[in-house]
Design a protein around this motif. Structure first.
Motif, short mmCIF file in Angstrom:
data_model
loop_
_atom_site.label_atom_id
_atom_site.label_comp_id
_atom_site.label_asym_id
_atom_site.label_seq_id
_atom_site.Cartn_x
_atom_site.Cartn_y
_atom_site.Cartn_z
N GLY A 26 0.86 -1.18 0.00
CA GLY A 26 0.00 0.00 0.00
C GLY A 26 0.89 1.22 0.00
O GLY A 26 2.10 1.12 -0.19
N HIS A 27 0.28 2.39 0.20
CA HIS A 27 1.11 3.60 0.31
C HIS A 27 0.59 4.52 1.40
O HIS A 27 -0.60 4.54 1.70
CB HIS A 27 1.22 4.33 -1.04
CG HIS A 27 -0.07 4.75 -1.65
ND1 HIS A 27 -0.64 5.98 -1.40
CD2 HIS A 27 -0.91 4.14 -2.51
CE1 HIS A 27 -1.77 6.09 -2.10
NE2 HIS A 27 -1.97 4.98 -2.77
N GLN A 28 1.54 5.26 1.98
CA GLN A 28 1.20 6.16 3.10
C GLN A 28 0.79 7.54 2.61
O GLN A 28 0.16 8.30 3.33
CB GLN A 28 2.42 6.35 3.99
CG GLN A 28 3.10 5.10 4.45
CD GLN A 28 4.48 5.42 5.01
OE1 GLN A 28 4.64 6.29 5.87
NE2 GLN A 28 5.50 4.75 4.51
N PHE A 37 -10.31 7.49 0.56
CA PHE A 37 -10.50 6.42 -0.44
C PHE A 37 -9.16 5.88 -0.89
O PHE A 37 -8.97 4.67 -1.01
CB PHE A 37 -11.30 7.00 -1.63
CG PHE A 37 -11.80 5.98 -2.62
CD1 PHE A 37 -10.92 5.34 -3.47
CD2 PHE A 37 -13.14 5.65 -2.69
CE1 PHE A 37 -11.37 4.38 -4.38
CE2 PHE A 37 -13.61 4.70 -3.59
CZ PHE A 37 -12.71 4.07 -4.44
N ASP A 38 -8.22 6.78 -1.11
CA ASP A 38 -6.92 6.39 -1.68
C ASP A 38 -5.80 6.85 -0.75
O ASP A 38 -5.32 7.97 -0.88
CB ASP A 38 -6.79 7.01 -3.07
CG ASP A 38 -5.52 6.58 -3.79
OD1 ASP A 38 -4.91 5.59 -3.37
OD2 ASP A 38 -5.15 7.25 -4.77
N MET A 39 -5.29 6.00 0.20
CA MET A 39 -5.83 4.73 0.57
C MET A 39 -5.65 4.46 2.07
O MET A 39 -5.25 3.41 2.50
CB MET A 39 -5.19 3.60 -0.28
CG MET A 39 -3.66 3.51 -0.11
SD MET A 39 -2.94 1.93 -0.68
CE MET A 39 -3.43 0.74 0.53
N LYS A 40 -5.88 5.53 2.87
CA LYS A 40 -5.66 5.39 4.32
C LYS A 40 -6.59 4.33 4.93
O LYS A 40 -6.18 3.59 5.83
CB LYS A 40 -5.87 6.74 5.02
CG LYS A 40 -4.82 7.82 4.68
CD LYS A 40 -3.61 7.71 5.58
CE LYS A 40 -2.48 8.66 5.23
NZ LYS A 40 -2.72 10.06 5.56
N ASP A 70 -1.66 -5.74 -3.83
CA ASP A 70 -1.54 -4.27 -3.75
C ASP A 70 -2.92 -3.63 -3.95
O ASP A 70 -3.89 -4.31 -4.30
CB ASP A 70 -0.57 -3.79 -4.85
CG ASP A 70 -0.11 -2.35 -4.66
OD1 ASP A 70 -0.38 -1.76 -3.60
OD2 ASP A 70 0.54 -1.81 -5.58
N GLU A 71 -3.00 -2.32 -3.76
CA GLU A 71 -4.24 -1.60 -4.08
C GLU A 71 -4.56 -1.76 -5.56
O GLU A 71 -3.68 -2.07 -6.37
CB GLU A 71 -4.08 -0.12 -3.74
CG GLU A 71 -2.99 0.54 -4.60
CD GLU A 71 -2.96 2.04 -4.56
OE1 GLU A 71 -3.96 2.67 -4.19
OE2 GLU A 71 -1.91 2.60 -4.93
N GLY A 72 -5.81 -1.51 -5.94
CA GLY A 72 -6.16 -1.62 -7.37
C GLY A 72 -7.62 -1.34 -7.62
O GLY A 72 -8.22 -0.48 -6.96
N ASP A 111 5.72 7.70 -1.47
CA ASP A 111 5.56 8.64 -2.59
C ASP A 111 4.97 7.93 -3.82
O ASP A 111 5.37 8.22 -4.94
CB ASP A 111 6.90 9.30 -2.93
CG ASP A 111 7.96 8.29 -3.37
OD1 ASP A 111 7.75 7.08 -3.14
OD2 ASP A 111 8.97 8.71 -3.95
N GLU A 112 4.01 7.05 -3.58
CA GLU A 112 3.38 6.33 -4.69
C GLU A 112 2.72 7.32 -5.65
O GLU A 112 2.73 7.14 -6.85
CB GLU A 112 2.34 5.35 -4.14
CG GLU A 112 1.76 4.38 -5.18
CD GLU A 112 0.54 4.91 -5.92
OE1 GLU A 112 0.19 4.34 -6.96
OE2 GLU A 112 -0.06 5.90 -5.46
N GLU A 113 2.16 8.37 -5.08
CA GLU A 113 1.43 9.35 -5.90
C GLU A 113 2.37 10.25 -6.68
O GLU A 113 1.94 11.05 -7.50
CB GLU A 113 0.53 10.22 -5.01
CG GLU A 113 -0.51 9.45 -4.20
CD GLU A 113 -1.61 8.84 -5.06
OE1 GLU A 113 -1.52 8.90 -6.30
OE2 GLU A 113 -2.57 8.29 -4.49
N PHE A 114 3.66 10.14 -6.38
CA PHE A 114 4.58 11.02 -7.08
C PHE A 114 5.56 10.27 -7.98
O PHE A 114 5.48 10.35 -9.20
CB PHE A 114 5.31 11.92 -6.06
CG PHE A 114 6.14 12.93 -6.72
CD1 PHE A 114 5.54 13.99 -7.38
CD2 PHE A 114 7.52 12.82 -6.74
CE1 PHE A 114 6.31 14.92 -8.05
CE2 PHE A 114 8.29 13.75 -7.40
CZ PHE A 114 7.68 14.80 -8.06
ZN LIG Z 1 -3.49 4.69 -4.26
#
Ligand SMILES: [Zn+2]
Length: 481
Positions: free
Chosen positions: A116-118, A148-151, A209-211, A182-185
């Motif tokens: 996942g990502h923080q 929603f994404d993704m806490k 993983d998320e999806g 930094d998944e979003e970056f």
């Molecule tokens: Zn995500």
């Protein structure tokens, strides 16, 4: 007349073949086992999600990452999930990326990985019903950036594991947990963790993983929700298309400035897209849905291989999201000419964000563009962020079977279908470490719900917190404990 009879007879035989093929479709998914759902203290779990949302772990460039929110989140997770942190070996990689390992009792089993990502994307400045990091609860939803994404999903992974540990259990299979910052970056955190795992020679039985989510598929006759589990990820590249010419005063423009030539090229390329194809992932998606669908749809799907030339143009027109499953997409996102209204540009360029289809390579995008555009245009592929499509997960693997089983058990009547994931996730970097990556967020959504992601008024339904925990709990029970 006899020719007409022959044609009619051929059509009748073809139709008969289609019907027989549809009737012969078999459902090969294993039957679900009855199991006892654990009691979840939902109020407590929701409070844990709210606490995580209130820590503003905004994704930023490396040099500008503020330490505090990420360090606060690490401390928060330690305080909130004490048993998890007692049993797991924790490593912080690259300052913020979190890697945990819970030792399994059976050393012959390959480990499992939950990802996942923080981080969250920066919140828009205006338009929020509730402040973006307030995690306000209203109308049965938790509101805020990252809900929603993704806490919510991140907390659910910790909570489900902690529930197992609270029962005094040790997993048979070693469990890894990797949460990038930094998944979003750029996914630097995930890449750093991947390098560590690679250097240690770790291989995973599966990576979860998320999806994508579960969808209501009653329209095509499927009773329970349809779980779309990402089994591959498209490639990614930005292409720069430029045209060079003479700069000059805008009072005496030539017949065609670089801006005009560029616009013509963009229009031409938009018309001549890359070829649409039924990739193995799309074929497997059709195969998985087919046995559970209404007869009319089954007839179409069971014969999709023969009907492809007829079906493809229809699918391409249904919606951009369906078209994206079939071909490399080209999004013309940046157009640049002159910086001043009265100066002609000596160079005009466009940046095209391309998501590369399975079976193709990043370089194929350049070849296609050059062929369509001709010698007046220069096409360059930008290195930054570029990656090839991932490989397709093994659908005969243990991980995939456990995914099918868990979906059918937690969501009665639920069907699992492989899905070519068109967006980006951190797990693309771990492709070499497993033969089965599954990108899935286990709650039922529709387009309006998903539209809140990365948008103002992002929300997550309170009931879906329970859904996520139940799913992770059962999946872990099936696959690890
Ligand atoms: Zn995500």
């Amino acid at each position: 007349m006899i020719v007409l009879y022959i044609i009619l007879a051929c059509i009748a035989v073809l139709l008969l073949i289609f019907i027989i093929r549809a009737l012969l479709v078999k459902d090969t998914a294993a039957a679900p086992e009855p199991y006892e759902k654990p009691q979840i203290d939902l109020d407590d779990a929701v409070k844990k999600v709210q606490g995580a949302i209130r820590i503003p772990t905004i994704s930023m460039r490396d040099e500008t990452i503020p330490d505090k929110p990420f360090l606060d989140l690490q401390a928060y997770l330690e305080k909130t999930f004490p048993l998890f942190h007692e049993k797991a070996q924790k490593r912080v990689i690259d300052k913020y990326a979190l890697m945990y390992r819970i030792e399994g009792s059976d050393k012959s089993l390959k480990p499992a990985m939950f990802m996942g990502h923080q981080d969250v994307v920066p919140p828009q400045e205006e338009g929020w019903k509730y402040p973006p990091f307030s995690a306000e609860i209203a109308d049965g939803c938790i509101w805020g950036r990252g809900s929603f994404d993704m806490k919510s999903q991140l907390v659910s992974i910790f909570e489900a594991t902690e529930m197992h540990l609270r029962q005094g259990k040790q997993p048979a299979r070693t469990m890894y947990f990797c949460f990038g910052h930094d998944e979003e970056f750029a996914g630097e955190g995930a890449q750093a963790m991947c390098r560590v795992l690679q250097s240690e020679g770790v291989e995973f039985e599966f990576i979860f993983d998320e999806g994508m989510n579960l969808l209501d598929a009653s329209m095509i006759g499927i009773e329970g929700p349809l779980a779309l589990v990402g089994v591959c990820e498209k490639g990614w590249v930005n292409a720069k298309i430029s045209v060079k010419g003479e700069a000059g005063h805008a009072a005496m423009p030539p017949k065609e400035t670089t801006a005009v030539t560029l616009a013509k090229g963009v229009a031409k390329l938009n018309k001549h897209q890359m070829k649409a194809r039924f990739t193995p992932a799309v074929n497997m998606l059709i195969k998985a849905v087919c046995p559970k669908a209404k007869f009319g749809f089954r007839l179409l799907m069971a014969n999709a291989d023969i009907l492809r030339p007829l079906v493809k143009p229809i699918l391409l027109r249904i919606s951009p999201s369906v078209a994206a499953l079939l071909r490399t997409t080209m999004a013309f996102t940046v157009l640049h000419g002159s910086d001043a209204a009265n100066v002609m540009p000596d160079e005009s360029y466009a940046i095209v964000n391309c998501r590369v289809n399975l079976g193709e390579k990043v370089e194929d995008v350049k070849t296609h563009m050059e062929k369509v555009l001709g010698p007046k245009y220069t096409v360059e592929l930008q290195e930054k962020g570029q990656h090839e499509p991932t490989s397709m997960s093994d659908l005969d693997s243990f991980g995939w079977k456990m995914m099918q089983k868990s979906v059918a058990e937690v969501f009665p009547g639920g069907v699992t279908a492989p899905f070519p994931f068109v967006a980006g996730t951190d797990s693309k970097f771990y492709d070499a470490l497993t033969h089965c990556t599954m990108k899935f967020s286990p709650h039922v959504t529709d387009a309006a719900y998903r539209a809140g992601m990365h948008n103002v008024n992002e929300y997550f339904k309170v009931s879906d917190v329970e859904c996520d925990i139940q799913f992770y709990y059962r999946f872990m029970e099936n696959a690890c404990f």
